[in-house]
Every structure is written in structure tokens, then in C-alpha cells.
Scaffold this active site. Sequence first.
Site, mmCIF file in Angstrom:
data_model
loop_
_atom_site.group_PDB
_atom_site.id
_atom_site.type_symbol
_atom_site.label_atom_id
_atom_site.label_comp_id
_atom_site.label_asym_id
_atom_site.label_seq_id
_atom_site.Cartn_x
_atom_site.Cartn_y
_atom_site.Cartn_z
ATOM 1 N N ASN A 1 -6.815 -2.260 2.143
ATOM 2 C CA ASN A 1 -6.872 -3.714 2.233
ATOM 3 C C ASN A 1 -8.320 -4.120 2.370
ATOM 4 O O ASN A 1 -9.062 -3.536 3.167
ATOM 5 C CB ASN A 1 -6.096 -4.205 3.463
ATOM 6 N N ARG B 1 0.809 -1.220 0.000
ATOM 7 C CA ARG B 1 0.000 0.000 0.000
ATOM 8 C C ARG B 1 0.846 1.275 0.000
ATOM 9 O O ARG B 1 0.533 2.224 -0.729
ATOM 10 C CB ARG B 1 -0.969 -0.010 1.189
#
Length: 735
Positions: free
Chosen positions: A33, A15
Site C-alpha cells: 500500500n 493485497r
Amino acid sequence: MKITVYGIVQGVGFRPTVYRVAKAMGLKGYVLNNGSNVEIHVDHSANEFLARLKKSLPALARIDRAEFRDVDEELEDFSIAQSHDGRRVSLIPTDTAICGQCVKDFDRPGDKRHLFPFTNCTECGARFTVIADLPFDRTRTSMADFPMCSSCTKEYASPEDRRFHAQTISCSVCGPEYTLYDSRKKTLKGDPFRTFAEKIDGGSVGLLKGWGGMHIICTFENASRLRKIYRRGDKPYAVMMRDLRTARKYVTISEQEERLLTSPQRPIVLLHKRHQAEPILEKVSPGLGNLGVMLPYSGAHLLMFHHLKADGMIMTSANPPGEPMVTENDKAFDLGLDYYLMHNRRIIHRCDDSVVKINSGQTNFTRKSRGFVPVPVQANHRHVVIGVGAQWDVTGSVSRNGEIFLTQYVGESQQYPTLQYLEEAIRHLEGLLGTKQVEAIGLDKHPRYSTRIVAKRLAKEYGCELVETQHYHAHAASLMIDRKLHGPLVCLTWDGTGFGDDATSWGGETLLADFSGYKRIGTLEGLPLLGGDRAVVDPKRVVTAIQLKLKKEPTLAEGKDVELYSKMLEKSIHASSMGRVLDAVSCILGICCKRTYEGEPAIKLERWLEAGKPRFKFELEFGGKRGTEVAKTLPMFEQLLEMKIESDSDRADAAASFVHTLVSGIANRSCGYAEDQGLKQVGLTGGVSYSGPITEWVKETVERNGLLFVGHERISNGDGGISTGQNAIAGAYIG
């Protein structure tokens, strides 16, 4: 555009990388997520963004596929959004060695993580062993017990920082701590690592708690003392060397082996000993030509070597014989060692070190665990199936969405604590994968294997079908999954013991197999096992049975036992086992006649096979019954027993001549059968396939016949791969 990304995308710095690429492109949107995958929302240039992202991936990340969908939403400056649970289809991050940048932090005086044993970032450190649940957020790990200090919080919150959203981030102010204890549980004052290293250098045997378990450690010179404490017979110990240069003083290392040693997974690699190092290493791995070596993979290991004078140290899993590795501090004191260096972070899931070997150019896992699990392999079905393994070197498996995930190495399942561990490992994997309903359980046909208890309990709970699998069919199926094969395969399945369809002990079988079934096309002549399982652990009994069958004097039996053995001979169960044949050869040649660990006589034979030349002529005859060709080993044993062995050179050459004649002869017949069936490949699997010379001789024979040799690369050759084969067979069975 919403981009849904599947692969290794959690706990690996994925990320933050998405954030940096998006910001560099001036995109609006967010990344999050989804409990199972990663969603990326961007306002434009989605294809260009994904192309740039793939070029910028962190070392441990992997994109398997990406799905695009137009969405109608207002987007603001790019951000990392709060994770949420979803349908679990993501790959679970593995434990990986401390990365180069973190090593620099660790080594840099003045850095807040200088000599800090828990140094890590988004690209390295403990993952699988600290995760309680997905998605991989700090609150779902054992680091939840350690609130971040303001400095770590700042790093965690900064998208430009290497530790941005590093869920296990900590430092000496807020992180876990090590404490040194003596054998009476008394805390020792002073620098715990410095004092512990001094004790180890001075001859003590101690315990070091790591990420996913604990190691018993001592210097090479104290191997004999460790054996007395730990009661492991001649079983070889693995060692951790200070660095690659130091390791080269003791073992030879090829380029391929070096890549494994220094990989992020940092497995134990079986390497050939250097001649000049054999005297000091003989007590570490008695009677063997190789040594299991690993390099430091955590800050704690680096700190240990910072203070230690020795080049390396024995590091063996801290477990009572036959039981799982210890993970709780209080229970560690039961091991009866001198000193205990332990930290206060919980180990959520134990995970032994992985062990690998380069064999004929291929990577063979003798134990697949830390660093390599639970990375999946492609399945032959899309059902939710569980495999529970066999009896030794047990792993479990869970399949989902066309992939099979293996648990970490569990071990020998005879002891109840290990059986509990197997069930816990399977359930933990199920939880991480989010499976709800199981359709079938694969288990071994052997009626006395304790793993059947776990299988039956799970089947009752889920109300699903039990699918019994023949041991060697499961071996063949695991090889087919490993190498992504779908059609039938002629497969040599060689190991020590497996329950046969005729209720005898198998282990030297040639099968024509696919996932749905198999045909036994070849086997070895059955040898009587005097006393059943007693003969499995006592090679002298196998040799005595051979001598009695050949009407020769039983030279390895005491007088009072000869009459008893003679009466037992014809009533004993017979074994068509390549493992028993190798045990007998080892014992006849005086290499090893006492087994103190699984496979010892055959394993100790390997260095003699490597050194020998097949210069003696042996005759291998074949017979047959009911369509199964039988390789006659008794005439070969008669030749071996009559040979005059006058030197170590003769011993090595006799061993090589016998084994080369047998395995190449069987391989040659298998090639003929494959060609008759219009097949282009011949496989080799089972514990015997770990032997370098045997694998090479089979490979040479197969390739000389113009066929392709198929060996293992990703799944354990031995019984550690059985649960994969069980899963594949059960999946095919339910359709």
C-alpha cells in the site's frame, strides 16, 4: 515492471489476492500500500498478471486504472511489503455487511468465532467507521486497542488465509466485548445478548451499540412506548427483520429491492406494506404505505436474532432530537432507556444507516451513508473544493483530482453539536484524502442557514473564496453530476423551502441550468406563509391563507385568529413551493394537518396518490412575468375546496387528480421549452421527487414528448445532495 493500481484497493482483501495470483504464476516481486494506491512489482508477465488479477478480485475491490513503468531492481520470492504513506489518491473502504463465509464461521459450533459478534475478514466488516488515517493498517484503526492473540496473529500472517492482513481481525479471546447495563449503569451478569433479547421480547426499550453508532431498539408492539420516550411524533421508524423470508410476511419485495436488501451495503430499503401486516405496522410508520426495512449486517445483529423470539425489531438511530447519533458509552445513558448493550471498541467516525427507495426503476437515496460513503462521483472540475450543504439532511463534500467525495449523512444543522459534527466529518474526509489547500467553499445563499458558519470558518482558515450558490441551482447541479451531464439541462427543482433570488421562498422552480449559471423559466404561484416559518410547520396556516386569498371562510382557523391572519396576509412572505402545495392538498383532504417531522403532510399524501385515479378534471392555467412562466394554483385550490368528498375513494381520486394535473402540466411546458432550446432531456430533483406517483407522472409526460427523463441514481434527490451541487458550482466558478 511496477504496476500502480488505483481504485478500491485498501481494506478489501486486495493485497492478499495479488499475492495469491502472483504465487500461482510463479512471479517474483512484492505488493504494498502506498498510502493512496497499491504498487505491484513483478519480474515478468505484467499484462497477463493484471488480466488474471481482474478476474480474481475480491467482491468489494475495484480497479479503476493501472499504470505500468519499467524499473531496475532485484526481486525475490513474492511477498507483501510494509505499507508506507504517499500522496492520497486511493478510494477509502466502506463499511460492509458480514460476508457469507463469516456467517458460516459464526454459525459453526466449535469454530473459535462461533456466535462472536465481531466476526469479519478482509472482505467484510467495519472500515470507514474505525479508520483514523490511511493507509488502512490496524495501528490506524480503533482495533489498535486490541492486540491479536497468537491464533489471530497466525491467520493474519498467512497469505493463504482468508483473514490475511484483515486489519480488524479478532476473536473471543482478543477482541472487543459486549456488556449489558440497566438504566442505573449497573452491569448485569450472565449472557449479555440472551438477557438483552429476553428484555426486548418482554417489552423493554433498549440500546444496541454497533459499528458506527448506536440504535434504539424495541419490538413492533412497543412502538407507542418508544415514541413517548423518544419524542418523535409520527416520524416513521426503520426496522430490522430476521431474514428475507420473514420480511416478505410484512412487505412486498421486488427483485431490484431484494438486490439492495441483500447487498454488501445493507441499506434500509423503503418497501410497500402488505395489507395483512398494516395493523401491526401502523404504529411503526403511521399513515404511510411503506416501511423502511433492513437485514442484519453484523455478527451482533445475528447474535441478537439468535436469542430474540420476535420476527423483527425497530432500529432507530440513538440520538437526542436534532443532534448527532451517540457514539460514546457514557453519553448513551442520557437517553433514558431501559437497557444498554454496549461494546468497548471506540467508534472513530459515526455513520447512520443508508436509506434507499426504488422509484420508477431508479435507486433514490433518501439518506446516503453507511456502506456508500465515501465512494466518489466524477466531478466537473479538478479543484479542491468543499461544499457544506444547506440546513436539513446535511452532508459535506470534498473534491480532489476530478472526483467529489461526500461525507456520511450529518442531519439537521440547527443544533450546535450537529454543526460540530459537520465540520468534523469534513475535516476527517480531508484527512483521509490528504488535501492540504482548499481553493473554494460552496455554501447556500440563505442568510440564516447555520452551515454558513462552518463555511466561513473554513474559508478564513484556508484563505480561500466563498462561493454562494442558489439552493435550486445546487439541486440541478447535483443531478447533473449524478447523471454525468455537462451541457444545459431543463430541470424541475421541487421541494419545500429554498431562499430565492427575490428574497421569497422558492420550491417549485423550473430552471435552465448548467454548472456556471441558471435561468428561472417557470415557477408556482406564490402562497402567503402566515407567520413565516410557522406556516412551514403548520399546514393549516397555508390552507387558511389560500382560503383568505379566495375570499372563502377560513375553516381551519379559530375565530380569534382570523382577523390577525387577514392582517398578516399581504405582508407575509410568499412561497412558490411545491412542498407547500402538497402540504395544503394533504390538509384540505383531511390526510394530515399537523406536521411532526420534516415533510410529513406531503409524505403521507403519497399513499393516497398511489391509490387514487385522476378522474376529476382540474384546470391548470399559466401566466407570466419577466420571462418566468407561473403555474396558477389558486384556481385549482378553489376547485378542490368546493369538492364534496364522500369516501376514501373520492379523497384518493381528488388528491391524484389535483397533483397529476399540476405536475404533468408543468412537465409538459418544460418539455416544450427544452425542445425550443434544442435539448433532449428534462430532469427532476428535490425532495418532492421521492414521491413515486409524482416521479412517474413527470416521467410519463417527458417520454410522451419524445424526450429523455433524468432522475437521480447515486446522489440524494433531497438536500443530502446539495453539497455536491455546491461543490460543482464553486468548481466551475473558479475556472
